[in-house]
Motif scaffolding. Structure first.
Motif, mmCIF file in Angstrom:
data_model
loop_
_atom_site.group_PDB
_atom_site.id
_atom_site.type_symbol
_atom_site.label_atom_id
_atom_site.label_comp_id
_atom_site.label_asym_id
_atom_site.label_seq_id
_atom_site.Cartn_x
_atom_site.Cartn_y
_atom_site.Cartn_z
ATOM 1 N N LEU A 150 23.549 45.393 29.078
ATOM 2 C CA LEU A 150 23.697 43.971 29.375
ATOM 3 C C LEU A 150 24.145 43.806 30.824
ATOM 4 N N LYS A 151 23.480 42.923 31.561
ATOM 5 C CA LYS A 151 23.802 42.755 32.983
ATOM 6 C C LYS A 151 24.931 41.737 33.150
ATOM 7 N N LEU A 152 26.093 42.117 32.616
ATOM 8 C CA LEU A 152 27.290 41.278 32.706
ATOM 9 C C LEU A 152 28.469 42.177 33.035
ATOM 10 N N LEU A 153 29.238 41.782 34.050
ATOM 11 C CA LEU A 153 30.310 42.626 34.570
ATOM 12 C C LEU A 153 31.563 41.796 34.835
ATOM 13 N N ALA A 154 32.701 42.238 34.261
ATOM 14 C CA ALA A 154 34.002 41.630 34.570
ATOM 15 C C ALA A 154 34.436 42.131 35.940
ATOM 16 N N GLN A 155 34.273 41.286 36.961
ATOM 17 C CA GLN A 155 34.344 41.693 38.356
ATOM 18 C C GLN A 155 35.770 41.797 38.895
ATOM 19 N N SER A 156 36.604 40.793 38.612
ATOM 20 C CA SER A 156 37.931 40.797 39.219
ATOM 21 C C SER A 156 38.945 40.057 38.361
ATOM 22 N N LEU A 157 40.222 40.401 38.581
ATOM 23 C CA LEU A 157 41.365 39.733 37.964
ATOM 24 C C LEU A 157 42.358 39.408 39.072
ATOM 25 N N ARG A 158 42.804 38.160 39.124
ATOM 26 C CA ARG A 158 43.759 37.749 40.152
ATOM 27 C C ARG A 158 44.848 36.892 39.499
ATOM 28 N N PHE A 159 46.111 37.176 39.849
ATOM 29 C CA PHE A 159 47.213 36.422 39.259
ATOM 30 C C PHE A 159 48.486 36.657 40.057
ATOM 31 N N ALA A 160 49.424 35.746 39.910
ATOM 32 C CA ALA A 160 50.771 35.940 40.449
ATOM 33 C C ALA A 160 51.561 36.742 39.429
ATOM 34 N N ASP A 161 52.121 37.854 39.866
ATOM 35 C CA ASP A 161 52.833 38.713 38.936
ATOM 36 C C ASP A 161 54.026 37.967 38.349
ATOM 37 N N PRO A 162 54.122 37.889 37.019
ATOM 38 C CA PRO A 162 55.221 37.131 36.403
ATOM 39 C C PRO A 162 56.601 37.743 36.614
ATOM 40 N N LEU A 163 56.661 39.002 37.039
ATOM 41 C CA LEU A 163 57.953 39.645 37.232
ATOM 42 C C LEU A 163 58.549 39.373 38.603
ATOM 43 N N ASP A 164 57.710 39.380 39.647
ATOM 44 C CA ASP A 164 58.250 39.193 40.999
ATOM 45 C C ASP A 164 57.494 38.166 41.836
ATOM 46 N N GLY A 165 56.460 37.542 41.266
ATOM 47 C CA GLY A 165 55.726 36.497 41.972
ATOM 48 C C GLY A 165 54.715 36.997 42.980
ATOM 49 N N SER A 166 54.569 38.311 43.134
ATOM 50 C CA SER A 166 53.619 38.843 44.111
ATOM 51 C C SER A 166 52.182 38.582 43.665
ATOM 52 N N GLU A 167 51.288 38.450 44.653
ATOM 53 C CA GLU A 167 49.876 38.220 44.350
ATOM 54 C C GLU A 167 49.229 39.552 43.972
ATOM 55 N N ARG A 168 48.580 39.585 42.815
ATOM 56 C CA ARG A 168 47.902 40.796 42.348
ATOM 57 C C ARG A 168 46.417 40.518 42.249
ATOM 58 N N CYS A 169 45.610 41.419 42.726
ATOM 59 C CA CYS A 169 44.158 41.275 42.632
ATOM 60 C C CYS A 169 43.547 42.644 42.389
ATOM 61 N N PHE A 170 42.700 42.727 41.371
ATOM 62 C CA PHE A 170 42.041 43.979 41.025
ATOM 63 C C PHE A 170 40.535 43.752 40.980
ATOM 64 N N GLU A 171 39.786 44.702 41.543
ATOM 65 C CA GLU A 171 38.328 44.631 41.604
ATOM 66 C C GLU A 171 37.725 45.828 40.875
ATOM 67 N N THR A 172 36.660 45.566 40.129
ATOM 68 C CA THR A 172 35.964 46.659 39.470
ATOM 69 C C THR A 172 35.313 47.585 40.488
ATOM 70 N N ARG A 173 35.158 48.842 40.100
ATOM 71 C CA ARG A 173 34.422 49.798 40.920
ATOM 72 C C ARG A 173 32.980 49.929 40.439
ATOM 73 N N LEU A 174 32.650 49.220 39.383
ATOM 74 C CA LEU A 174 31.296 49.251 38.833
ATOM 75 C C LEU A 174 30.425 48.201 39.532
ATOM 76 N N ALA A 175 29.136 48.308 39.353
ATOM 77 C CA ALA A 175 28.219 47.342 39.978
ATOM 78 C C ALA A 175 27.004 47.151 39.060
ATOM 79 N N LEU A 176 26.408 45.969 39.149
ATOM 80 C CA LEU A 176 25.176 45.678 38.408
ATOM 81 C C LEU A 176 23.988 45.913 39.349
ATOM 82 N N ASP A 177 23.051 46.746 38.911
ATOM 83 C CA ASP A 177 21.846 46.921 39.725
ATOM 84 C C ASP A 177 20.743 45.998 39.184
ATOM 85 N N TRP A 178 19.754 45.826 40.004
ATOM 86 C CA TRP A 178 18.663 44.919 39.633
ATOM 87 C C TRP A 178 17.757 45.550 38.592
#
Length: 294
Positions: free
Chosen positions: A266-294
């Motif tokens: 299936l050509k569907l990919l969970a690309q990124s997650l971004r949020f303010a960390d509830p413990l210290d308020g820091s900005e967190r951002c995570f990116e997948t290392r996977l990719a969808l090819d054509w």
């Protein structure tokens, strides 16, 4: 004397016995879980695979009591290996972020128990306290976030129902030149037939997806999708409803009774997650290392 068995260490399932007129716990379980025959339950009792609330093995003749809390272990005989491999994107004392490949379930379900992202990570990291903080379906690849620490789990769990986390997906699907992007798709989604497929029906909207075009490549486009809500198969249903079912989708717009084809994910990919960390308020951002090819 050894300490009572801790069901968390092997990810036992838990059930509270429903109201009824059964004589024994065995009778109740046989009626409640009709897909598991009596001989299988007797075998589990004999091997100490049914436990009381304190983690102690119980006998099949234990009298039934309404509301009794039991732990049991899901088992699948001759479970088929899934020939894909997960990877870890990030790990700290509170969180584990993993890249889930296509076809691998997040948690035990149906015919899959050991061949799931959760069980693989527990074995790999030696941490029986891992708990997924959200789900992506088996056919979707990409990021899944796990709590690694029970003491901070609730803080991270609240990010999702309170919509304090930004989730971005990518999908490859048919071109939609007749529509103006970016756009918003809202609808009411409910379970239909068969039970695992979702359907749009009239009524109050309970799902919302933002969609834009990232890249055009002939008859197929790469879309960016942002789910405002988190209904089962939401992105897949919404894209199909727009007239562009996601490439290689075995469920939408039409159900295809086919076995997994590892060459056509299936050509569907969970690309990124971004949020303010509830413990210290820091900005967190995570990116997948996977990719969808054509």
């Amino acid at each position: 004397m050894s300490a009572p068995f801790d069901p968390a260490h092997q990810q036992a399932s838990t059930v509270c016995l429903p109201p009824g007129e059964w004589k024994t716990v065995l009778d109740c379980l046989c009626e409640h879980f009709k897909a598991i025959d009596r001989e299988q339950w007797l075998d589990r009792f004999a091997r100490g695979r049914v436990l009381d609330a304190e983690g102690r093995a119980i006998g099949a003749d234990l009298p039934y009591r309404r509301g009794m809390r039991l732990h049991y272990f899901r088992e699948v005989a001759n479970e088929k290996p899934i020939p894909v491999h997960e990877s870890i994107v990030h790990m700290d004392e509170h969180l584990v972020i993993a890249d889930k490949p296509h076809f691998l379930p997040v948690t035990p379900t149906g015919e899959y128990v050991e061949q799931t992202l959760l069980r693989r990570l527990i074995r790999r990291l030696g941490n029986p306290h891992l708990v997924p903080l959200h789900r992506i379906d088996r056919h979707t690849a990409g990021l899944v976030m796990f709590s690694a620490n029970p003491e901070t789990r609730s803080a991270y769990q609240r990010l999702f129902p309170e919509r304090r986390i930004d989730k971005q997906y990518q999908a490859i699907a048919a071109a939609l030149p007749e529509l103006a992007f970016p756009l918003v798709r809202r609808s009411r989604l409910v379970h239909g037939e068969p039970f695992f497929r979702m359907h749009e029906v009239p009524g109050a909207e309970n799902s919302e997806t933002l969609a834009h075009v990232i890249e055009k490549n002939g008859d197929c486009w790469r879309y960016g999708l942002s789910p405002v809500t988190g209904k089962t198969h939401q992105l897949r249903v919404h894209m199909a409803a727009l007239g562009a079912g996601i490439c290689n989708d075995p469920f939408y717009p039409q159900l295809q009774a086919v076995e997994d084809d590892y060459q056509r994910p299936l050509k569907l990919l969970a690309q990124s997650l971004r949020f303010a960390d509830p413990l210290d308020g820091s900005e967190r951002c995570f990116e997948t290392r996977l990719a969808l090819d054509w």
